[in-house]
Every structure is written in structure tokens, then in C-alpha cells.
Scaffold this motif. Structure first.
Motif, PDB file in Angstrom:
ATOM      1  N   GLY A 180       0.795  -1.233   0.000  1.00 19.15           N
ATOM      2  CA  GLY A 180       0.000   0.000   0.000  1.00 19.15           C
ATOM      3  C   GLY A 180       0.827   1.283   0.000  1.00 19.15           C
ATOM      4  O   GLY A 180       0.416   2.281  -0.599  1.00 19.15           O
ATOM      5  N   SER A 181       1.981   1.256   0.651  1.00 12.73           N
ATOM      6  CA  SER A 181       2.785   2.491   0.688  1.00 12.73           C
ATOM      7  C   SER A 181       3.350   2.805  -0.694  1.00 12.73           C
ATOM      8  O   SER A 181       3.584   3.963  -1.034  1.00 12.73           O
ATOM      9  N   VAL A 182       3.543   1.757  -1.505  1.00 10.59           N
ATOM     10  CA  VAL A 182       4.036   1.971  -2.869  1.00 10.59           C
ATOM     11  C   VAL A 182       2.918   2.608  -3.708  1.00 10.59           C
ATOM     12  O   VAL A 182       3.152   3.530  -4.491  1.00 10.59           O
ATOM     13  N   ALA A 183       1.685   2.130  -3.486  1.00  5.17           N
ATOM     14  CA  ALA A 183       0.538   2.709  -4.201  1.00  5.17           C
ATOM     15  C   ALA A 183       0.370   4.183  -3.829  1.00  5.17           C
ATOM     16  O   ALA A 183       0.089   5.028  -4.685  1.00  5.17           O
ATOM     17  N   ASP A 184       0.555   4.515  -2.551  1.00  3.62           N
ATOM     18  CA  ASP A 184       0.325   5.889  -2.093  1.00  3.62           C
ATOM     19  C   ASP A 184       1.484   6.838  -2.401  1.00  3.62           C
ATOM     20  O   ASP A 184       1.272   8.013  -2.705  1.00  3.62           O
TER      21      ASP A 184
ATOM     22  N   ASN B 294      13.073  10.013   1.418  1.00  5.64           N
ATOM     23  CA  ASN B 294      11.704  10.181   1.897  1.00  5.64           C
ATOM     24  C   ASN B 294      11.004  11.092   0.888  1.00  5.64           C
ATOM     25  O   ASN B 294      11.427  12.235   0.703  1.00  5.64           O
ATOM     26  N   PRO B 295       9.973  10.608   0.189  1.00  8.61           N
ATOM     27  CA  PRO B 295       9.385  11.414  -0.886  1.00  8.61           C
ATOM     28  C   PRO B 295       8.682  12.679  -0.385  1.00  8.61           C
ATOM     29  O   PRO B 295       8.468  13.607  -1.156  1.00  8.61           O
TER      30      PRO B 295
ATOM     31  N   GLY C   1       7.326  12.219  -7.994  1.00  8.17           N
ATOM     32  CA  GLY C   1       6.766  13.479  -8.493  1.00  8.17           C
ATOM     33  C   GLY C   1       5.339  13.719  -8.062  1.00  8.17           C
ATOM     34  O   GLY C   1       4.787  14.800  -8.309  1.00  8.17           O
ATOM     35  N   PHE C   2       4.723  12.715  -7.413  1.00  6.12           N
ATOM     36  CA  PHE C   2       3.322  12.851  -6.991  1.00  6.12           C
ATOM     37  C   PHE C   2       3.145  12.439  -5.532  1.00  6.12           C
ATOM     38  O   PHE C   2       3.665  11.414  -5.108  1.00  6.12           O
TER      39      PHE C   2
END
Ligand code: GTQ
Length: 352
Positions: A196-200, A252-253, A205-206
Motif C-alpha cells: 500500500g505504501s508503494v501505491a500511495d 523520503n518522498p 513526483g506525486f
């Protein structure tokens, strides 16, 4: 014997007697230790060292025949620095280990204050669960288990799965900040979507507008190999470093900072034949060779590496990297203690 000489001898004896009497008060004379305590630059006990995959893989697989994951809690061969005997340490702050999980095994759920990262070396089909999120793992994936998150590992694979563990155990031990908690059950419940963290947070860039994590660690818990490799391959020449080649940090994005508060992680590409310029920095590092064939010179000694080899870089040691292939890229993964040094205003870097 002159009067002056006799006086000096009496005086010297008095000083000696005085010094011999100090330990009972639990004090010591700084003037005898100042120059060894306050050195012009760091005097690391850490030795540069390379652990060979070819030697360690059979040892690791043998541990799989002798010890179950259930018995071991974590079946790991720790990479112990030869200069730090008696300590669980790969450098003075960082710990690396090779972890093996076999088909059907579960490494039971626990949590601890040391932060952990993993870089998958071999095998498909293993997973880790971090605070209710199941995360699938494939070779080259970089996965986080931040401070105090519940985590268990498992394997739905048909063969052995091996990864490099990176933890800040020596640092947290030195800070006397170790806490550890076993979970009541072997496995924790899955309360979040798969990966789920990859999906979020996984699309560069988003960021989601509604929920934006502000924890000390990256909300993205897995950085897929495909994405990391593509990113480092597509870096333009303006982004190349003469000291490190094409190098990317796993950030950390949300903040752009390190993925964990105590450890920064990197992927670097050395182009065919590339030889980097010497530099040194006041951070230590653990490197894993991921692709290609090269050598790294640390403090005038050379360590030749191939995929799966791990080596330790002491702080403030001069080093260069060289890709020994004329046709193939070489790829190094590494993690360092630079975030701690930077936070404390202790970070320095020097070019030769
Ligand atoms: O996978 O949780 O190499 O707790 C050392 C301590 C791995 C883990 C290590 C650990 C783990």
C-alpha cells in the motif's frame, strides 16, 4: 648528585605517587590523555573489510540446514568488523547481516528501536509485514523497517531467499537506546492493502493531497529495483559526481531527506571503465556490489568485488571506486550514517 637533580627526582616521585592515588577517587589527569582524546582528525577503529558472497553463501545455506527461522527468530550471519572485536558492528555505527528465509518459514513478529533496511539479494516470493502492510520482495528491492514498527518476514517461495540487512544497532547501543518487544502472535494481522505504501507514495513526483505522512521516516516502505535501476541509468551527465559516478539517494518522498532518520541509502552506477576521484567524508558506509565487477581502494588497500560482496568503509578514509569492465555498468548499493553526522553538524567531506 646535585641538589637540583635530587629535587627533580623527588618531584617526579611525588607526581607518580599522586597519579597512582587518583583512581580510588574515580578521576584521571586530562593532561596525560588530551592528545589521544582530541586527535586532529577521527582515528577509526573500524577496518576496511570485504565479505565474499562466494564464501558466505554456502555458510548461510548451511545455517538453513542446522537452524530453523523459528529457533533463530532471525537467521542472520552478522558481518563483524575485524577492528571491532566483541561488538555487533560492521562499522562503529552500522550493522550489516545476511538473512536467509526458506520456503514456508515465518520469522516471527517483533519490534525494536534500531531502524532496519533490507536489500534483496536472491530469490523471489518472500515478504515482510511492516505495521500491518504486507510488502512483497524481489531481488534489488529496497525495503524499510523503521524504528519501533512491528515486522515479521515470511516466504512463499520455492527456494532460499537472501537479503542484506542494514541496521543502526551499534549507534543505538552506544546511545543506550535499545528497546525490544516481541509480538504476542507469530504473525501480525494484515490491516493495510498489499504494498500500500508503494501505491500511495511510490510514483515519483506525486504525493497524495489528503494524507501526507510526517513521520521521521519515509512513508514509502519499498523502493522497487526496476524503478531504482531505471532512475540511475537515466541520470544525465550533469548529475554525475566525479567521486561517486551516477549516484541516487533513496529519499523520503515527502521531505526529500533520508529514508530513515539515522541511515541514508544509495544506488550508484559506475560506467564501463570508470574510475572515480579520491575523496573522504566523516560518515562510515556499508556497500553491497549489485552488478558488474569492480574494485574499491580504501586507505591505499584494494578490494575487488563482484555481485553479492559486501564491504565496510570506515569514516574519513580516502577511497576510489573503479569499474573493471570495459563494456558493462557496475552497480553499488550502500548505506551510511551521514544523516546523524549532518544533524549534529559533524559532517565533513574532502577531495584529495
Ligand atoms: O529482520 O528484524 O539482521 O531484528 C538483526 C536484527 C535482522 C530483523 C537483523 C533484526 C532483524
Amino acid at each position: 648528585m646535585s641538589h637540583a637533580t635530587q629535587h627533580t627526582k623527588v618531584q617526579a616521585q611525588a607526581v607518580e605517587d599522586y597519579l597512582a592515588g587518583l583512581p580510588q577517587f574515580h578521576v584521571g589527569p586530562l593532561w596525560k590523555f588530551l592528545s589521544q582524546a582530541l586527535t586532529p582528525e577521527p582515528q577509526s577503529q573500524v577496518r576496511p573489510h570485504l565479505w565474499r558472497w562466494q564464501e558466505l553463501r554456502p555458510q548461510l545455506l548451511r545455517s538453513g540446514e542446522l537452524v530453523s527461522a523459528a529457533e533463530a527468530e532471525r537467521r542472520v550471519l552478522m558481518l563483524l568488523n575485524p577492528g571491532l572485536e566483541g561488538r555487533i558492528a560492521t562499522t562503529h555505527t552500522l550493522y550489516g547481516g545476511l538473512q536467509l528465509i526458506l520456503p514456508g518459514e515465518v520469522a516471527r513478529t517483533h519490534r525494536h528501536t534500531p531502524n532496519a533496511l533490507r536489500f534483496i539479494m536472491e530469490g523471489e516470493g518472500a515478504y515482510t509485514v511492516v505495521d500491518g502492510e504486507k510488502i512483497t520482495m524481489s531481488p534489488g528491492d529496497f525495503v524499510l523497517t523503521p524504528n519501533w514498527t512491528w515486522h515479521d518476514h515470511g516466504s512463499e517461495s520455492t527456494g532460499p531467499v537472501v537479503w542484506l540487512d542494514g541496521l543502526d544497532i551499534p549507534l543505538i547501543q552506544m546511545l543506550e537506546g535499545i528497546f525490544f518487544d516481541p509480538y504476542a502472535e507469530e504473525a501480525q494481522p494484515l490491516t493495510k492493502p498489499l504494498d500500500g505504501s508503494v501505491a500511495d507514495y511510490g510514483k515519483s513526483g506525486f504525493l497524495p493531497t489528503w494524507q501526507r505522512a510526517t513521520s521521521a521516516h519515509s512513508p514509502l516502505l519499498k523502493y522497487a529495483w526496476k524503478d531504482a535501476r531505471e532512475a540511475v541509468m537515466s541520470l544525465g551527465p550533469d548529475a554525475f559526481s566525479p567521486f561517486d559516478g551516477a549516484m541516487l539517494e533513496y529519499v523520503n518522498p515527502v521531505t526529500g531527506g533520508p529514508s530513515l532518520p539515522t541511515m541514508a541509502s544509495f544506488l550508484q552506477r559506475l560506467q564501463p571503465g570508470q574510475q572515480t576521484q579520491a575523496h573522504r567524508h566523516s560518515s562510515s558506509a556499508v556497500y553491497l556490489a549489485v552488478e558488474g565487477h569492480g574494485r574499491t581502494t580504501i586507505a591505499a588497500k584494494t578490494y575487488e568485488w563482484s555481485p553479492g560482496d559486501v564491504f565496510a568503509l570506515p569514516t574519513w578514509a580516502w577511497h576510489t571506486h573503479e569499474n573493471l569492465s570495459a563494456s558493462q555498468d557496475a552497480m553499488l548499493f550502500s548505506f551510511t550514517d551521514a544523516p546523524v553526522m549532518k544533524f549534529l553538524h559533524l559532517y565533513r567531506e574532502q577531495a584529495m
